[in-house]
Design a protein around this motif. Structure first.
Motif, PDB file in Angstrom:
ATOM      1  N   GLN A 163       0.830  -1.199   0.000  1.00  0.00           N
ATOM      2  CA  GLN A 163       0.000   0.000   0.000  1.00  0.00           C
ATOM      3  C   GLN A 163       0.867   1.253   0.000  1.00  0.00           C
ATOM      4  O   GLN A 163       0.596   2.217  -0.716  1.00  0.00           O
ATOM      5  N   VAL A 164       1.941   1.233   0.784  1.00  0.00           N
ATOM      6  CA  VAL A 164       2.855   2.376   0.816  1.00  0.00           C
ATOM      7  C   VAL A 164       3.524   2.538  -0.545  1.00  0.00           C
ATOM      8  O   VAL A 164       3.659   3.654  -1.054  1.00  0.00           O
ATOM      9  N   ALA A 165       3.917   1.432  -1.145  1.00  0.00           N
ATOM     10  CA  ALA A 165       4.559   1.498  -2.464  1.00  0.00           C
ATOM     11  C   ALA A 165       3.589   2.032  -3.504  1.00  0.00           C
ATOM     12  O   ALA A 165       3.968   2.825  -4.381  1.00  0.00           O
ATOM     13  N   THR A 166       2.333   1.619  -3.417  1.00  0.00           N
ATOM     14  CA  THR A 166       1.335   2.103  -4.371  1.00  0.00           C
ATOM     15  C   THR A 166       1.109   3.597  -4.218  1.00  0.00           C
ATOM     16  O   THR A 166       1.028   4.328  -5.212  1.00  0.00           O
ATOM     17  N   ARG A 167       1.056   4.058  -2.960  1.00  0.00           N
ATOM     18  CA  ARG A 167       0.873   5.492  -2.735  1.00  0.00           C
ATOM     19  C   ARG A 167       2.054   6.300  -3.236  1.00  0.00           C
ATOM     20  O   ARG A 167       1.877   7.340  -3.874  1.00  0.00           O
ATOM     21  N   SER A 168       3.262   5.820  -2.962  1.00  0.00           N
ATOM     22  CA  SER A 168       4.442   6.578  -3.414  1.00  0.00           C
ATOM     23  C   SER A 168       4.570   6.534  -4.925  1.00  0.00           C
ATOM     24  O   SER A 168       5.020   7.486  -5.553  1.00  0.00           O
ATOM     25  N   ARG A 169       4.137   5.429  -5.536  1.00  0.00           N
ATOM     26  CA  ARG A 169       4.175   5.337  -6.991  1.00  0.00           C
ATOM     27  C   ARG A 169       3.160   6.304  -7.596  1.00  0.00           C
ATOM     28  O   ARG A 169       3.429   6.954  -8.603  1.00  0.00           O
ATOM     29  N   SER A 170       1.978   6.384  -6.962  1.00  0.00           N
ATOM     30  CA  SER A 170       0.959   7.319  -7.459  1.00  0.00           C
ATOM     31  C   SER A 170       1.424   8.751  -7.305  1.00  0.00           C
ATOM     32  O   SER A 170       1.126   9.614  -8.133  1.00  0.00           O
ATOM     33  N   ALA A 171       2.148   9.045  -6.213  1.00  0.00           N
ATOM     34  CA  ALA A 171       2.631  10.402  -5.972  1.00  0.00           C
ATOM     35  C   ALA A 171       3.689  10.797  -6.999  1.00  0.00           C
ATOM     36  O   ALA A 171       3.830  11.969  -7.340  1.00  0.00           O
ATOM     37  N   CYS A 172       4.421   9.832  -7.501  1.00  0.00           N
ATOM     38  CA  CYS A 172       5.475  10.123  -8.482  1.00  0.00           C
ATOM     39  C   CYS A 172       4.913  10.407  -9.864  1.00  0.00           C
ATOM     40  O   CYS A 172       5.589  10.996 -10.687  1.00  0.00           O
ATOM     41  N   ARG A 173       3.724   9.973 -10.116  1.00  0.00           N
ATOM     42  CA  ARG A 173       3.144  10.161 -11.448  1.00  0.00           C
ATOM     43  C   ARG A 173       2.612  11.501 -11.645  1.00  0.00           C
ATOM     44  O   ARG A 173       2.317  12.404 -11.303  1.00  0.00           O
TER      45      ARG A 173
END
Length: 101
Positions: free
Chosen positions: A91-101
């Motif tokens: 979940q943390v990885a998904t959030r940080s990935r979304s923030a990078c986009r």
């Protein structure tokens, strides 16, 4: 003339190697490589290797985000969905990935 006196036991042990040690020494000597007994192999230049050709692969697309759904297995989809919901690291990885986009 008298018979020569046989060596005493300690003196005999000093000069006689036990058979396993003698066998190990002969084995190790058989593996030794004598210098100059063979011609040295010539070194290849880096250009002689065909690495550029051996690493070529066909271009393909990166797997879809939910690639496992292509199998059409309902149980697999449910298990993976459950694992993804209960995995805080993902979940943390998904959030940080979304923030990078």
């Amino acid at each position: 003339m008298s018979d020569p006196k046989p060596l005493s036991t300690p003196a005999r042990r000093r000069w006689c190697l036990p058979p396993p040690m003698l066998g190990a020494a002969l084995f190790a000597a058989g593996c030794a490589q004598l210098p100059g007994s063979q011609a040295m192999p010539r070194l290849k230049m880096p250009e002689a290797f065909a690495t550029a050709e051996s690493f070529q692969a066909a271009q393909s697309s990166w797997p879809a985000e939910q690639w496992w759904t292509a199998y059409g297995d309902v149980q697999r989809n449910a298990l993976i969905d459950e694992a993804l919901q209960d995995a805080p690291d993902l979940q943390v990885a998904t959030r940080s990935r979304s923030a990078c986009r």
